[in-house]
Motif scaffolding. Structure first.
Motif, PDB file in Angstrom:
ATOM      1  N   GLN A  85       9.197  84.064  39.086  1.00 31.32           N
ATOM      2  CA  GLN A  85      10.054  82.913  38.847  1.00 31.32           C
ATOM      3  C   GLN A  85      11.458  83.281  39.331  1.00 31.32           C
ATOM      4  O   GLN A  85      12.289  83.760  38.558  1.00 31.32           O
ATOM      5  CB  GLN A  85      10.052  82.544  37.362  1.00 31.32           C
ATOM      6  CG  GLN A  85       8.682  82.123  36.853  1.00 31.32           C
ATOM      7  CD  GLN A  85       8.656  81.914  35.350  1.00 31.32           C
ATOM      8  OE1 GLN A  85       9.162  82.733  34.589  1.00 31.32           O
ATOM      9  NE2 GLN A  85       8.076  80.809  34.920  1.00 31.32           N
ATOM     10  N   VAL A 109       7.487  84.604  30.752  1.00 34.57           N
ATOM     11  CA  VAL A 109       6.219  84.341  31.422  1.00 34.57           C
ATOM     12  C   VAL A 109       5.304  83.676  30.405  1.00 34.57           C
ATOM     13  O   VAL A 109       5.195  84.121  29.267  1.00 34.57           O
ATOM     14  CB  VAL A 109       5.571  85.640  31.953  1.00 34.57           C
ATOM     15  CG1 VAL A 109       4.217  85.344  32.571  1.00 34.57           C
ATOM     16  CG2 VAL A 109       6.476  86.309  32.975  1.00 34.57           C
ATOM     17  N   THR A 136       7.649  78.406  40.108  1.00 35.83           N
ATOM     18  CA  THR A 136       6.823  79.556  39.751  1.00 35.83           C
ATOM     19  C   THR A 136       5.825  79.799  40.873  1.00 35.83           C
ATOM     20  O   THR A 136       5.154  78.869  41.320  1.00 35.83           O
ATOM     21  CB  THR A 136       6.075  79.311  38.439  1.00 35.83           C
ATOM     22  OG1 THR A 136       7.010  79.142  37.378  1.00 35.83           O
ATOM     23  CG2 THR A 136       5.175  80.497  38.108  1.00 35.83           C
TER      24      THR A 136
END
Length: 261
Positions: free
Chosen positions: A193, A114, A173
């Motif tokens: 994701q 992330v 995403t």
């Protein structure tokens, strides 16, 4: 993330009638807690990461857009770690091993897949609005809005777009925000994701009224999964001061060993 719209779209649902997406974003921003500095005292932290499950007390100081400093103090009252996050680096002073550990947000992002940075972490800890991966708040006005379970929902890609992208195997995403009507505070923020099985979920609870206008949560829970690995960190705020005189300094001892992580 979405394309520019030629006109405002009106949100339909039970939360309110006739509220546009742009107006929803404006109301969230207006209700963000205004501050230049925050000092959190008697902060309880519960950490659950692979190989470690710990609970500890801490103090935390946030200087807006400048630094986040955390002093970790176990039950015996002696500081063991002091952590500083600034715009570029993460620095940890380890009092036990007399070490200074330094790293950046790239290594943290790679570990949890992330894209974290100082701005996102600051906004998460203060229940403030942020876009992802672009933190520019103007980007959020391109999110698609809806209503569900009497909450406003802002999502960077609608369900149909997300489904098509996943079928094509795109590296997509999705950022989803769930907002409580009335106080217009973020109840939950989810960054997912699907292509690499990565999800970061932030949840807020136990809101208190501040200054007869703004609301702030006493509890923040962060859950992350990447494949089969998972982690969580929970913050319980006992009390805090806004723009007060209390702060936490950060000074690196000259005789500590410096290591990278």
């Amino acid at each position: 993330m979405g394309s520019c719209r030629s006109k405002e779209r009106i949100i339909t649902g039970d939360a309110v009638v006739g509220l546009s997406e742009d107006r929803l974003v404006d109301l969230i921003q207006v209700n963000d807690l205004p501050y230049e500095s925050l000092y959190f005292r008697r902060l309880l932290v519960e950490l659950d990461i692979p190989g470690q499950v710990r609970s500890f007390r801490a103090n935390m100081y946030i200087k807006k857009d400048s630094a986040i400093i955390i002093s970790v103090v176990p039950l015996m009252g002696i500081e063991v770690f002091r952590i500083c996050l600034d715009e570029r680096n993460i620095t940890v002073i380890d009092r036990i091993n007399r070490q200074v550990m330094k790293g950046d947000y790239r290594s943290l992002s790679q570990q949890y897949s992330v894209n974290l940075n100082f701005k996102i972490i600051q906004q998460i800890l203060t229940n403030s609005l942020f876009g992802y991966p672009d933190t520019d708040l103007r980007q959020i006005k391109r999110y698609r809005a809806s209503v569900g379970d009497n909450l406003y929902i802002l999502q960077s890609a609608d369900d149909r777009t997300a489904s098509r992208s996943l079928q094509r195997g795109d590296d997509l995403t999705i950022h989803r925000l769930e907002i409580a009507p009335g106080k217009f505070r973020i109840n939950r923020s989810i960054i997912s994701q699907p292509s690499n099985q990565s999800v970061l979920r932030i949840e807020y609870a136990d809101f208190n009224q501040i200054n007869n206008r703004h609301s702030f949560p006493n509890k923040i829970s962060i859950f992350g999964t990447h494949g089969r690995e998972s982690m969580s960190i929970k913050f319980n705020y006992v009390g805090f001061d806004i723009n007060g005189s209390q702060s936490i300094s950060f000074r690196i001892p000259g005789n500590y060993e410096v290591v990278n992580f």
